[in-house]
Write a protein that holds these residues in place. Structure first.
Motif, mmCIF file in Angstrom:
data_model
loop_
_atom_site.group_PDB
_atom_site.id
_atom_site.type_symbol
_atom_site.label_atom_id
_atom_site.label_comp_id
_atom_site.label_asym_id
_atom_site.label_seq_id
_atom_site.Cartn_x
_atom_site.Cartn_y
_atom_site.Cartn_z
ATOM 1 N N LEU A 1 19.414 57.155 97.200
ATOM 2 C CA LEU A 1 18.623 56.960 95.962
ATOM 3 C C LEU A 1 17.940 55.652 96.435
ATOM 4 N N CYS A 2 16.348 55.714 96.975
ATOM 5 C CA CYS A 2 15.701 55.342 97.547
ATOM 6 C C CYS A 2 14.926 54.894 96.084
ATOM 7 N N LYS A 3 14.256 56.044 95.587
ATOM 8 C CA LYS A 3 13.482 55.220 94.234
ATOM 9 C C LYS A 3 14.738 55.972 92.912
ATOM 10 N N LEU A 4 13.887 55.544 91.754
ATOM 11 C CA LEU A 4 14.442 55.908 90.810
ATOM 12 C C LEU A 4 14.229 57.188 90.361
ATOM 13 N N LEU A 5 14.270 57.249 90.481
ATOM 14 C CA LEU A 5 14.545 59.588 90.409
ATOM 15 C C LEU A 5 15.216 60.485 89.040
ATOM 16 N N PRO A 6 14.444 61.395 89.362
ATOM 17 C CA PRO A 6 15.384 61.775 87.668
ATOM 18 C C PRO A 6 17.374 62.125 87.895
ATOM 19 N N ASP B 1 12.291 41.064 90.778
ATOM 20 C CA ASP B 1 12.862 40.306 89.714
ATOM 21 C C ASP B 1 13.681 40.474 89.073
ATOM 22 N N GLU B 2 13.691 42.434 88.971
ATOM 23 C CA GLU B 2 14.870 42.700 88.604
ATOM 24 C C GLU B 2 16.668 43.268 89.507
ATOM 25 N N GLU B 3 17.369 43.393 88.537
ATOM 26 C CA GLU B 3 18.388 43.389 88.737
ATOM 27 C C GLU B 3 19.326 44.934 88.400
ATOM 28 N N VAL B 4 19.745 45.095 89.446
ATOM 29 C CA VAL B 4 20.780 46.820 88.787
ATOM 30 C C VAL B 4 21.698 46.862 87.460
ATOM 31 N N SER B 5 20.740 46.582 85.985
ATOM 32 C CA SER B 5 21.616 46.655 84.929
ATOM 33 C C SER B 5 22.296 47.782 85.166
ATOM 34 N N LEU B 6 23.424 47.718 83.568
ATOM 35 C CA LEU B 6 23.744 48.916 83.268
ATOM 36 C C LEU B 6 22.381 50.235 82.862
ATOM 37 N N ILE C 1 30.368 53.698 93.538
ATOM 38 C CA ILE C 1 29.526 52.517 94.129
ATOM 39 C C ILE C 1 29.164 51.392 94.800
ATOM 40 N N ALA C 2 28.054 50.993 95.395
ATOM 41 C CA ALA C 2 28.108 50.257 95.958
ATOM 42 C C ALA C 2 26.830 49.141 95.994
ATOM 43 N N ASP C 3 27.519 47.991 96.547
ATOM 44 C CA ASP C 3 26.516 46.286 96.085
ATOM 45 C C ASP C 3 26.612 46.107 94.817
ATOM 46 N N LEU C 4 27.570 46.188 93.620
ATOM 47 C CA LEU C 4 27.745 45.313 92.886
ATOM 48 C C LEU C 4 28.794 44.094 92.268
ATOM 49 N N SER C 5 28.001 42.941 91.708
ATOM 50 C CA SER C 5 28.771 41.986 91.827
ATOM 51 C C SER C 5 29.630 42.290 90.694
ATOM 52 N N LYS C 6 30.932 40.992 90.386
ATOM 53 C CA LYS C 6 31.672 41.560 89.691
ATOM 54 C C LYS C 6 31.048 41.715 88.253
ATOM 55 N N GLN D 1 28.611 43.530 87.333
ATOM 56 C CA GLN D 1 27.797 44.659 86.814
ATOM 57 C C GLN D 1 28.895 45.593 87.160
ATOM 58 N N LEU D 2 30.123 45.724 88.128
ATOM 59 C CA LEU D 2 30.504 45.885 88.144
ATOM 60 C C LEU D 2 31.771 46.429 86.492
ATOM 61 N N GLU D 3 31.964 45.358 86.619
ATOM 62 C CA GLU D 3 32.860 44.894 84.834
ATOM 63 C C GLU D 3 32.311 46.128 84.074
ATOM 64 N N GLU D 4 30.778 46.116 83.953
ATOM 65 C CA GLU D 4 29.900 46.371 83.127
ATOM 66 C C GLU D 4 30.322 47.994 82.761
ATOM 67 N N LEU D 5 30.419 48.892 84.428
ATOM 68 C CA LEU D 5 29.542 49.601 84.233
ATOM 69 C C LEU D 5 31.028 50.402 83.937
ATOM 70 N N TYR D 6 32.376 49.113 84.352
ATOM 71 C CA TYR D 6 33.952 49.799 84.488
ATOM 72 C C TYR D 6 34.702 50.184 83.016
ATOM 73 N N ASN D 7 33.504 49.178 81.911
ATOM 74 C CA ASN D 7 34.024 48.834 80.384
ATOM 75 C C ASN D 7 33.248 50.166 79.578
ATOM 76 N N TRP D 8 32.310 50.578 80.214
ATOM 77 C CA TRP D 8 31.391 51.540 79.597
ATOM 78 C C TRP D 8 31.575 53.199 80.143
ATOM 79 N N ALA D 9 31.192 53.513 81.181
ATOM 80 C CA ALA D 9 32.409 54.464 81.869
ATOM 81 C C ALA D 9 33.534 55.470 81.557
ATOM 82 N N LYS D 10 32.992 56.818 81.248
ATOM 83 C CA LYS D 10 34.295 57.499 80.836
ATOM 84 C C LYS D 10 35.443 57.721 82.235
ATOM 85 N N ILE D 11 34.626 58.336 83.585
ATOM 86 C CA ILE D 11 35.256 58.603 84.444
ATOM 87 C C ILE D 11 35.046 56.704 84.797
#
Length: 272
Positions: free
Chosen positions: A92-97, A130-135, A159-164, A166-176
């Motif tokens: 994704l080259c920008k945040l899109l729908p 000043d922004e990070e890729v948050s959950l 997914i690409a380029d997540l820190s530990k 960020q990855l943990e947050e996604l893993y704990n939240w995600a259904k898949i």
């Protein structure tokens, strides 16, 4: 008599299908070309071929162009499907729908004439300093991908380029759960220890990559369009998304197909 230069004053959407670049002789001469250079060459070549054969008068009224390198387009033979693994990396080259993801993935499915993709890997754009890729940024895109898994269009997600963290947050939240996290080794020469340990504990593959976060800068896109049309027609373009797909022959570990589908947009209202 000079050749008529194509003009595309009303075009606001450009989609390019590279076809299988494994068979592009000019890219074979540069085996370590890199994704950015490959994408640039694909857009340049497909756009040039399309414009050369287009009705120059009709072009002036077109609002969208879909350029396909038909010579290199290859559907997968149905009788070989079980021996092949298809992987798509979505840039994704920008945040899109979130529907954007489905649009691009469906184009890959149609192009290859297949009903499912083994793995889709999501790469989000670089945000402001000043922004990070948050959950909260990841969630709507991940939900769209989860829907495609539930619909059996995709089998697994990465997914690409997540820190530990960020990855943990996604893993704990995600259904898949994410099964892959790609790490750019240009930004860290060695996999971070905490990330390695977390991935091992949760059966997540850590893979390295060298794709630029800004996979094709807008300035480079405008330069390509200017080369093929006019300076005025090259204004206000931006990359929207890139789908890079590869087809691997499982038993031999050989890349059978590598291709790009890219989409770019232009806001002509900015001319006023």
């Amino acid at each position: 008599m000079s050749e008529e230069i194509p003009v595309i004053p009303k075009v606001t959407s450009l989609t390019v299908h590279s076809g299988n670049i494994v068979n592009w002789n000019r890219l074979k001469r540069h085996p370590n070309h890199g994704a950015t250079a490959e994408i640039a060459e694909c857009i340049d070549s497909a756009l040039k071929t399309y414009l050369d054969s287009a009705d120059k008068t009709a072009l002036q009224y077109e609002t969208s162009l879909e350029c396909k390198s038909t010579k290199f387009m290859e559907a997968l033979p149905a009788d070989e499907r079980g021996d092949l693994k298809v992987t798509v990396k979505v840039f994704l080259c920008k945040l899109l729908p979130p529907s954007t993801l489905k649009e691009g993935i469906e184009k890959v499915l149609t192009e290859l004439n297949i009903t499912f993709i083994e793995t889709v890997i999501l790469a989000l754009p670089e945000l402001e300093e000043d922004e990070e890729v948050s959950l909260s940024v990841i969630q709507p895109y991940w939900e769209a991908l989860e829907e495609m898994v539930e619909g059996e269009r995709v089998l697994s997600l990465g997914i690409a380029d997540l820190s530990k963290e960020q990855l943990e947050e996604l893993y704990n939240w995600a259904k898949i759960k994410p099964g892959i996290n790609q790490v750019n080794l240009e930004s860290c020469c060695v996999m971070p220890k905490d990330l390695t340990e977390y991935a091992k504990q949760n059966d997540i593959q850590l893979l390295s990559h060298n794709d630029a976060r800004d996979i094709l800068p807008n300035e480079k896109l405008s330069e390509i369009i200017k080369t093929n049309t006019t300076e005025k027609d090259s204004d206000f373009w931006e990359m929207l998304w890139v789908m890079r797909y590869s087809v691997l022959i499982k038993c031999r570990g050989i890349i059978k197909t590598k291709a790009y589908i890219t989409k770019c947009g232009r806001d002509t209202r900015r001319r006023k």
